[in-house]
Design a protein around this motif. Structure first.
Motif, PDB file in Angstrom:
ATOM      1  N   PRO A   1       5.290  94.193  -4.187  1.00  0.00           N
ATOM      2  CA  PRO A   1       5.963  94.665  -5.403  1.00  0.00           C
ATOM      3  C   PRO A   1       7.341  94.044  -5.640  1.00  0.00           C
ATOM      4  O   PRO A   1       7.762  93.888  -6.775  1.00  0.00           O
ATOM      5  CB  PRO A   1       6.072  96.176  -5.186  1.00  0.00           C
ATOM      6  CG  PRO A   1       4.979  96.506  -4.231  1.00  0.00           C
ATOM      7  CD  PRO A   1       4.849  95.305  -3.346  1.00  0.00           C
ATOM      8  N   SER A   2       8.047  93.668  -4.578  1.00  0.00           N
ATOM      9  CA  SER A   2       9.398  93.128  -4.730  1.00  0.00           C
ATOM     10  C   SER A   2       9.417  91.650  -5.128  1.00  0.00           C
ATOM     11  O   SER A   2      10.453  91.134  -5.546  1.00  0.00           O
ATOM     12  CB  SER A   2      10.194  93.304  -3.438  1.00  0.00           C
ATOM     13  OG  SER A   2       9.628  92.529  -2.401  1.00  0.00           O
ATOM     14  N   TRP A   3       8.302  90.966  -4.985  1.00  0.00           N
ATOM     15  CA  TRP A   3       8.284  89.545  -5.284  1.00  0.00           C
ATOM     16  C   TRP A   3       8.314  89.320  -6.787  1.00  0.00           C
ATOM     17  O   TRP A   3       7.774  90.111  -7.562  1.00  0.00           O
ATOM     18  CB  TRP A   3       7.069  88.881  -4.650  1.00  0.00           C
ATOM     19  CG  TRP A   3       7.200  88.751  -3.146  1.00  0.00           C
ATOM     20  CD1 TRP A   3       7.829  89.605  -2.293  1.00  0.00           C
ATOM     21  CD2 TRP A   3       6.691  87.713  -2.340  1.00  0.00           C
ATOM     22  NE1 TRP A   3       7.731  89.169  -1.001  1.00  0.00           N
ATOM     23  CE2 TRP A   3       7.037  87.998  -0.994  1.00  0.00           C
ATOM     24  CE3 TRP A   3       5.965  86.571  -2.606  1.00  0.00           C
ATOM     25  CZ2 TRP A   3       6.685  87.173   0.057  1.00  0.00           C
ATOM     26  CZ3 TRP A   3       5.607  85.748  -1.552  1.00  0.00           C
ATOM     27  CH2 TRP A   3       5.972  86.051  -0.225  1.00  0.00           C
ATOM     28  N   VAL A   4       8.933  88.220  -7.194  1.00  0.00           N
ATOM     29  CA  VAL A   4       9.109  87.912  -8.612  1.00  0.00           C
ATOM     30  C   VAL A   4       8.357  86.630  -8.974  1.00  0.00           C
ATOM     31  O   VAL A   4       8.195  85.730  -8.156  1.00  0.00           O
ATOM     32  CB  VAL A   4      10.602  87.786  -8.980  1.00  0.00           C
ATOM     33  CG1 VAL A   4      11.320  89.116  -8.815  1.00  0.00           C
ATOM     34  CG2 VAL A   4      11.287  86.721  -8.147  1.00  0.00           C
ATOM     35  N   LEU A   5       7.917  86.592 -10.222  1.00  0.00           N
ATOM     36  CA  LEU A   5       7.160  85.438 -10.696  1.00  0.00           C
ATOM     37  C   LEU A   5       8.106  84.318 -11.096  1.00  0.00           C
ATOM     38  O   LEU A   5       9.012  84.514 -11.906  1.00  0.00           O
ATOM     39  CB  LEU A   5       6.288  85.835 -11.894  1.00  0.00           C
ATOM     40  CG  LEU A   5       5.388  84.731 -12.440  1.00  0.00           C
ATOM     41  CD1 LEU A   5       4.317  84.348 -11.418  1.00  0.00           C
ATOM     42  CD2 LEU A   5       4.746  85.182 -13.744  1.00  0.00           C
ATOM     43  N   ASN A   6       7.880  83.141 -10.530  1.00  0.00           N
ATOM     44  CA  ASN A   6       8.570  81.933 -10.963  1.00  0.00           C
ATOM     45  C   ASN A   6       7.800  81.414 -12.170  1.00  0.00           C
ATOM     46  O   ASN A   6       6.655  80.991 -12.032  1.00  0.00           O
ATOM     47  CB  ASN A   6       8.591  80.905  -9.827  1.00  0.00           C
ATOM     48  CG  ASN A   6       9.210  79.593 -10.227  1.00  0.00           C
ATOM     49  OD1 ASN A   6       9.053  79.114 -11.350  1.00  0.00           O
ATOM     50  ND2 ASN A   6       9.903  78.980  -9.286  1.00  0.00           N
ATOM     51  N   GLU A   7       8.385  81.478 -13.347  1.00  0.00           N
ATOM     52  CA  GLU A   7       7.663  81.120 -14.565  1.00  0.00           C
ATOM     53  C   GLU A   7       7.459  79.618 -14.717  1.00  0.00           C
ATOM     54  O   GLU A   7       6.693  79.188 -15.573  1.00  0.00           O
ATOM     55  CB  GLU A   7       8.352  81.718 -15.788  1.00  0.00           C
ATOM     56  CG  GLU A   7       8.191  83.222 -15.821  1.00  0.00           C
ATOM     57  CD  GLU A   7       8.610  83.843 -17.136  1.00  0.00           C
ATOM     58  OE1 GLU A   7       9.049  83.119 -18.054  1.00  0.00           O
ATOM     59  OE2 GLU A   7       8.477  85.078 -17.248  1.00  0.00           O
ATOM     60  N   ASN A   8       8.093  78.799 -13.884  1.00  0.00           N
ATOM     61  CA  ASN A   8       7.830  77.356 -13.906  1.00  0.00           C
ATOM     62  C   ASN A   8       6.582  77.011 -13.112  1.00  0.00           C
ATOM     63  O   ASN A   8       5.732  76.258 -13.570  1.00  0.00           O
ATOM     64  CB  ASN A   8       9.041  76.576 -13.386  1.00  0.00           C
ATOM     65  CG  ASN A   8      10.216  76.662 -14.332  1.00  0.00           C
ATOM     66  OD1 ASN A   8      10.059  76.580 -15.547  1.00  0.00           O
ATOM     67  ND2 ASN A   8      11.395  76.853 -13.785  1.00  0.00           N
ATOM     68  N   SER A   9       6.475  77.564 -11.909  1.00  0.00           N
ATOM     69  CA  SER A   9       5.311  77.280 -11.061  1.00  0.00           C
ATOM     70  C   SER A   9       4.199  78.302 -11.261  1.00  0.00           C
ATOM     71  O   SER A   9       3.064  78.053 -10.904  1.00  0.00           O
ATOM     72  CB  SER A   9       5.713  77.283  -9.587  1.00  0.00           C
ATOM     73  OG  SER A   9       6.091  78.595  -9.175  1.00  0.00           O
TER      74      SER A   9
END
Length: 122
Positions: free
Chosen positions: A83-91
């Motif tokens: 849940p704490s991980w965030v999406l890198n919108e580039n990769s």
């Protein structure tokens, strides 16, 4: 070989391989409607399909079962591991909120403390 993901809404249900002759050796995106028609001839006209790239040359990531498709990013995105991980919108890959230490030790993510914990081999 071309690869097509069967979609259940925006979630990948399965991925199949389609021979290049079947898609007339067309490049993406021209190959997609030809491949979709072929997949629908096998699995039914009401099934939904999207082409995916094994080497991630389009749509950011190769689709896998359980991945979701984000239309605004035109990308297949793997399930969020924590849940704490965030999406890198580039990769379009999930990243820990704290970078993993790069000291050649083994680490595992600890969601409770939102940190990397060293894994002992003994």
């Amino acid at each position: 070989m071309a690869h097509f993901a069967q979609m259940n809404g925006n979630t990948v249900a399965q991925v199949i391989v389609v021979n290049n002759e079947t898609i007339e050796h067309l490049p993406f995106p021209e190959s997609e409607p030809v491949g979709i028609a072929f997949c629908q001839s096998l699995f039914g006209p009401d099934t939904e399909w999207m082409q995916t790239s094994y080497n991630a040359s389009f749509r950011k990531n190769y689709a896998g079962i359980g991945y979701t498709f984000n239309q605004s990013l035109d990308a297949f995105i793997p399930p969020q591991p924590y849940p704490s991980w965030v999406l890198n919108e580039n990769s379009c890959l999930w990243e820990a909120p704290i970078p993993r230490p790069m000291d050649f030790m083994r680490y595992a993510w600890d969601e409770e403390t939102i940190s990397w914990k060293e894994v002992n081999n003994g």
